[in-house]
Design a protein around this motif. Sequence first.
Motif, PDB file in Angstrom:
ATOM      1  N   HIS A 421      11.485 -93.005  -4.147  1.00  0.00           N
ATOM      2  CA  HIS A 421      12.812 -93.441  -4.611  1.00  0.00           C
ATOM      3  C   HIS A 421      13.558 -92.363  -5.409  1.00  0.00           C
ATOM      4  O   HIS A 421      14.652 -92.610  -5.902  1.00  0.00           O
ATOM      5  CB  HIS A 421      12.731 -94.728  -5.456  1.00  0.00           C
ATOM      6  N   GLN A 422      12.961 -91.188  -5.557  1.00  0.00           N
ATOM      7  CA  GLN A 422      13.641 -90.104  -6.273  1.00  0.00           C
ATOM      8  C   GLN A 422      14.578 -89.358  -5.317  1.00  0.00           C
ATOM      9  O   GLN A 422      14.397 -89.402  -4.100  1.00  0.00           O
ATOM     10  CB  GLN A 422      12.623 -89.077  -6.791  1.00  0.00           C
ATOM     11  N   ILE A 423      15.546 -88.662  -5.930  1.00  0.00           N
ATOM     12  CA  ILE A 423      16.371 -87.759  -5.117  1.00  0.00           C
ATOM     13  C   ILE A 423      15.863 -86.345  -5.358  1.00  0.00           C
ATOM     14  O   ILE A 423      15.756 -85.905  -6.505  1.00  0.00           O
ATOM     15  CB  ILE A 423      17.849 -87.895  -5.489  1.00  0.00           C
ATOM     16  N   VAL A 424      15.486 -85.670  -4.270  1.00  0.00           N
ATOM     17  CA  VAL A 424      14.935 -84.314  -4.399  1.00  0.00           C
ATOM     18  C   VAL A 424      15.796 -83.335  -3.590  1.00  0.00           C
ATOM     19  O   VAL A 424      16.506 -83.736  -2.669  1.00  0.00           O
ATOM     20  CB  VAL A 424      13.475 -84.248  -3.893  1.00  0.00           C
ATOM     21  N   GLU A 425      15.715 -82.058  -3.958  1.00  0.00           N
ATOM     22  CA  GLU A 425      16.461 -81.036  -3.220  1.00  0.00           C
ATOM     23  C   GLU A 425      15.556 -80.443  -2.154  1.00  0.00           C
ATOM     24  O   GLU A 425      14.437 -80.007  -2.461  1.00  0.00           O
ATOM     25  CB  GLU A 425      16.847 -79.921  -4.181  1.00  0.00           C
ATOM     26  N   VAL A 426      16.049 -80.417  -0.925  1.00  0.00           N
ATOM     27  CA  VAL A 426      15.228 -79.914   0.182  1.00  0.00           C
ATOM     28  C   VAL A 426      15.936 -78.745   0.861  1.00  0.00           C
ATOM     29  O   VAL A 426      17.126 -78.828   1.182  1.00  0.00           O
ATOM     30  CB  VAL A 426      14.979 -81.038   1.221  1.00  0.00           C
ATOM     31  N   LEU A 427      15.201 -77.651   1.047  1.00  0.00           N
ATOM     32  CA  LEU A 427      15.717 -76.552   1.875  1.00  0.00           C
ATOM     33  C   LEU A 427      15.433 -76.937   3.324  1.00  0.00           C
ATOM     34  O   LEU A 427      14.275 -77.013   3.747  1.00  0.00           O
ATOM     35  CB  LEU A 427      15.033 -75.225   1.508  1.00  0.00           C
ATOM     36  N   VAL A 428      16.496 -77.194   4.077  1.00  0.00           N
ATOM     37  CA  VAL A 428      16.329 -77.727   5.438  1.00  0.00           C
ATOM     38  C   VAL A 428      15.938 -76.584   6.375  1.00  0.00           C
ATOM     39  O   VAL A 428      16.696 -75.630   6.559  1.00  0.00           O
ATOM     40  CB  VAL A 428      17.635 -78.376   5.948  1.00  0.00           C
TER      41      VAL A 428
END
Length: 480
Positions: A421-428
């Motif tokens: 349920h967290q918002i995380v930063e992802v390098l796509v």
Amino acid sequence: MKDYSKYFTGPSLKDAKHRGKDKVHHIDDAYEVPTDMIGIGKGQKYFIQTYGCQANERDSETLAGILETLGYDATDEIKDAQVVLLNTCAIRENAEEKVFGKIGYLKKLKRTNPNIIFGICGCMAQEEVVIKRILEKHHQVDMIFGTHNIHRLPILLKQAMLEKEMVLEVWSKEGDVIENLPSHRVHPYKAWVNIMYGCNKFCTYCIVPYTRGKERSRLSKEILEEVVSLKNEGYQEITLLGQNVNSYGKDFDNNYNFASLLEDVAKTGIPRIRFTTSHPWDFTDDMIDTIAQYGNIMPAIHLPVQSGNSEVLKRMGRRYSREQYLDLFDRIKKRIPDCTITTDIIVGFPGETDEQFEDTLSLYEHCEYDLAYTFIYSPRDGTPAAAMEDDIDIHTKEQRLYRLNDLVNEKAHMQNQKYLHQIVEVLVEGVSKKDDDMLTGYTAHQKLVNFKGNKEHIGRIVPVRIIEAKTWALKGEEIE
Ligand code: SAH
Ligand code: SF4
Ligand code: F3S
């Protein structure tokens, strides 16, 4: 059988062990291409298979870069290639046997296409037992070169094309730090950056100090220029590479060390910085402070422990005790509470008792690592541990590995739940290989995420809401 011994100008682990005081030169014009080799590969293809660690991955990018300057194009199909290189790893016996399996397969390939140039390079090429075995049994190999002379590939390739005999050029002693080599990077958005070569730690089980030579740091100027140009090309992430990055700069006459370098790299503003590997012995508080201070140094540290028992650690030559390791671990977690920490562990080191193995499990319980790479001890010819009695039967070693791996999985699953349920930063990084509708990438904490998102965002860092946390990966949805 033909006597190959007279060609034996190959490696010597004994010579490789020697750590001389010779000054390391930083050379930027060692790479040369014979004029008649320019364009020689036009219309032809090369195939490189890489085994082992990131050092080899990075070397393969250099080998690819060199072959492309000669005119060759890459192929994923070994059958279509005119030049085939196996960039090998010597870390454990099973790694080596995998390579010998491939060498056997290439014998068949060479029968149908005798014009293939077939080369062996990397860490196995630095071992005399391996070279002897190849010289005796594998005459389909055209060329063998080691880890210290990859810049000589154009010259060695030329010899292999002209000569009928196997070309063997392995330098036992490390050379200099060679700059300005071409390279073809595998990933478009994340890059490996070597900061140093070799290792002086001589952990008693490990072959790397012999196959990679003594520690040699690249000049910070060269590293920073590389990082800045990667940033300008749009790279989002770099990983600083060394067998023990904490030793960076110890071969310089000034006080410039790994913490200084980390800080300077952080100031370039490249979005994500990682580094690997850190030895626990010389992980300084300055390094911890720098990691804590800069938002673009990722809070994910690989900190190999190898064993949770001080007596075993001593015999492994690791130079820290269980208590010292735990103290460092706790200091990192205190200063950077959300930091993920991963590790490497060897089970079944000579003389490891059941109680000593239990210490590894209890240390694991304390550290609750995000992930661990676990290995059964494998004796390596020429290392001090190979002379110790390998007294634990394979069944016991396997049982220890299974028990440890159960714990690894349990903790990995537990740690991943934190992100639910967290918002995380992802390098796509791209489209998932398993599912065309899903994208894939890594978080700052080095967690793999598969998620529904916008394909146009490949190569960018985007926010993703985590909707499921599994043992090996997270599942999420990109936030528009
Ligand atoms: N320089 C890095 C890693 C080198 S090799 C470091 O020091 O952390 C990667 C891992 O392979 C090591 O951490 C160790 O866990 C494992 N390894 C090395 N030699 C081994 C051997 N002889 N048998 C089993 N595992 C080994
Ligand atoms: Fe091997 Fe130890 Fe050096 Fe790592 S630090 S490469 S385990 S000798
Ligand atoms: Fe293997 Fe050499 Fe790396 S032995 S782990 S490829 S340094």
